[in-house]
Scaffold this active site. Structure first.
Site, PDB file in Angstrom:
ATOM      1  N   LYS A  78       0.743  -1.201   0.085  1.00 57.26           N
ATOM      2  CA  LYS A  78       0.059   0.066  -0.146  1.00 57.26           C
ATOM      3  C   LYS A  78       0.999   1.395   0.025  1.00 57.26           C
ATOM      4  O   LYS A  78       1.879   1.120   0.351  1.00 57.26           O
ATOM      5  CB  LYS A  78      -0.946  -0.117   1.249  1.00 57.26           C
ATOM      6  CG  LYS A  78      -2.036  -1.046   1.315  1.00 57.26           C
ATOM      7  CD  LYS A  78      -2.903  -1.252  -0.087  1.00 57.26           C
ATOM      8  CE  LYS A  78      -3.549  -0.040  -0.245  1.00 57.26           C
ATOM      9  NZ  LYS A  78      -4.510  -0.280  -1.399  1.00 57.26           N
ATOM     10  N   HIS A  96      -1.052   4.561  -6.291  1.00 59.44           N
ATOM     11  CA  HIS A  96      -2.450   5.375  -6.707  1.00 59.44           C
ATOM     12  C   HIS A  96      -2.099   6.559  -7.009  1.00 59.44           C
ATOM     13  O   HIS A  96      -2.670   7.624  -6.408  1.00 59.44           O
ATOM     14  CB  HIS A  96      -3.120   4.978  -5.243  1.00 59.44           C
ATOM     15  CG  HIS A  96      -3.287   3.736  -5.063  1.00 59.44           C
ATOM     16  ND1 HIS A  96      -3.963   2.556  -5.935  1.00 59.44           N
ATOM     17  CD2 HIS A  96      -3.002   3.031  -3.819  1.00 59.44           C
ATOM     18  CE1 HIS A  96      -4.043   1.599  -5.429  1.00 59.44           C
ATOM     19  NE2 HIS A  96      -3.326   1.764  -4.077  1.00 59.44           N
TER      20      HIS A  96
END
Length: 375
Positions: A78, A96
């Site tokens: 992440k 992201h």
């Protein structure tokens, strides 16, 4: 063998129990001559001792920032904790920021400012353009599980939000939990729920469909859509008026018409009460489910949807962006095993197509940064 250094950082996102390396894949890298360092972690599904047993050196959580050699590849899943210091290393992670998500400029600009490189796991592809490793199947499976549990909870506790969830030790325990919830919900509702999955032919969608089968939802109540069914463009009345549960499993790469809208969901006789947006493109301006604006968490899995007119049951959305953490051991093993062949070429990264392409994409994305964010 060059002894390429790989530094497995500890995940910091709350409830993130997955790992980019497992003891099995870590040992495979070490046996191939790689120099692997593993940060200790209190939340990883694999205990520190599991890595110690295969001979991996353990260091303190977060120590990569000050202690990792500059030629080490920092490996994680992440996104990094929010900060602003420049990044000097090569990072292999899900960042992201390549699809211009909210705040992407600040995230991406940290690498060029530090003369580091981001090799984003989401965009590592093989010769056919297929991702070399993905959590899609596990994400779809977990998202479908929570969606079914949410539907059942709505029947038994109509005025309360779905309670917090924690990771399951294995898939069998998750199935057992969903089945228990489903049976209780069916007794109150007097029916089996209908679940509609978009993206059903992909890895993510196939996982969502498989969960529905595993918990006993009849085949006729599992509606599988993919590109053919959505080619005409939404919003689609069938989602809101034929299904009880809608699970979105598409990979969003371009602007498309929305699958649902506040207006389509406000029409009379709506049956839909649960949306699980496995894709979780919450901050993407092209999100095809424009009925919510926050990412939910395992602590608070759902967010209610406020509609212009209420012509159906209360509606809530699940939009957790790390759903595979519900099955952290199995999903980590699947992902890391798939990623291993690419990791084994990191020692010759300049000549490995998968990494060459990833670095080229990084350079292209950096070139699109607004002027004030350019190094």
């Amino acid at each position: 063998m060059s002894g390429q250094k790989i530094w497995l950082r500890a995940e910091t996102k709350p409830a993130e129990a997955r790992s980019a390396l497992t003891p099995t894949t870590c040992k495979a890298l070490m046996d191939a001559g790689y120099d692997v360092t593993v940060e200790r972690s209190t939340q990883r599904i694999f205990d520190d001792e599991e890595f110690a047993k295969i001979g991996a050196p353990l260091v303190e959580e977060g120590s990569w920032v000050k202690d990792a050699p500059k030629d080490a590849v920092i490996l994680g899943l992440k996104e990094l904790p929010e900060d602003d210091f420049p990044l000097e290393h090569v990072h292999v992670t899900f960042a992201h920021c390549f699809k211009q998500q909210g705040g992407w400029e600040k995230v991406l600009s940290r690498w060029p400012r530090g003369k580091g490189t981001l090799l984003d796991l989401e965009f590592l592809t093989d010769d056919s353009g297929r991702r070399v490793a993905a959590f899609g199947w596990s994400a779809g499976y977990a998202g479908s599980a929570l969606a079914v549990k949410n539907w059942a909870w709505q029947q038994t506790n109509p005025n309360e939000s779905l309670p917090a969830e924690v990771p399951y030790a294995n898939q069998d325990r998750l199935i057992e939990s969903v089945k228990q919830s489903l049976e209780a919900g069916k007794k109150i509702a007097g029916k089996e729920p209908k679940i509609l999955v978009i993206g059903a032919l992909g890895r993510c969608g196939s996982g969502a469909v498989q969960l529905a089968r595993d918990v006993g939802i009849p085949a006729e109540n599992i509606i599988e859509w993919d590109m053919a069914e959505t080619a005409g463009g939404g919003p689609f009345e069938a989602i809101s008026h034929q299904a009880d549960i809608f699970v979105n499993c598409i990979y969003l790469s371009a602007k498309i018409p929305p699958f649902v809208s506040p207006e389509s969901l406000s029409k009379p006789n709506r049956t839909l009460s649960v949306v699980c947006d496995v894709s979780a493109d919450t901050t993407n301006p092209h999100n095809p489910i424009p009925i919510y604006d926050i990412t939910t968490t395992f602590d608070k899995p759902t967010v209610p949807v406020n509609l212009p007119e209420s012509n159906g049951p209360p509606l809530s959305v699940i939009s957790i962006d790390h759903l595979p953490s519900l099955l952290p051991r199995e999903s980590s093993e699947m992902f890391s095993t798939a990623l291993l062949p690419s990791l084994l070429t990191l020692n010759d990264r300049a000549n490995a197509r998968v990494w060459q392409q990833a670095e080229q994409l990084f350079d292209e994305k950096v070139a699109t940064l607004p002027k004030e964010y350019q190094a």
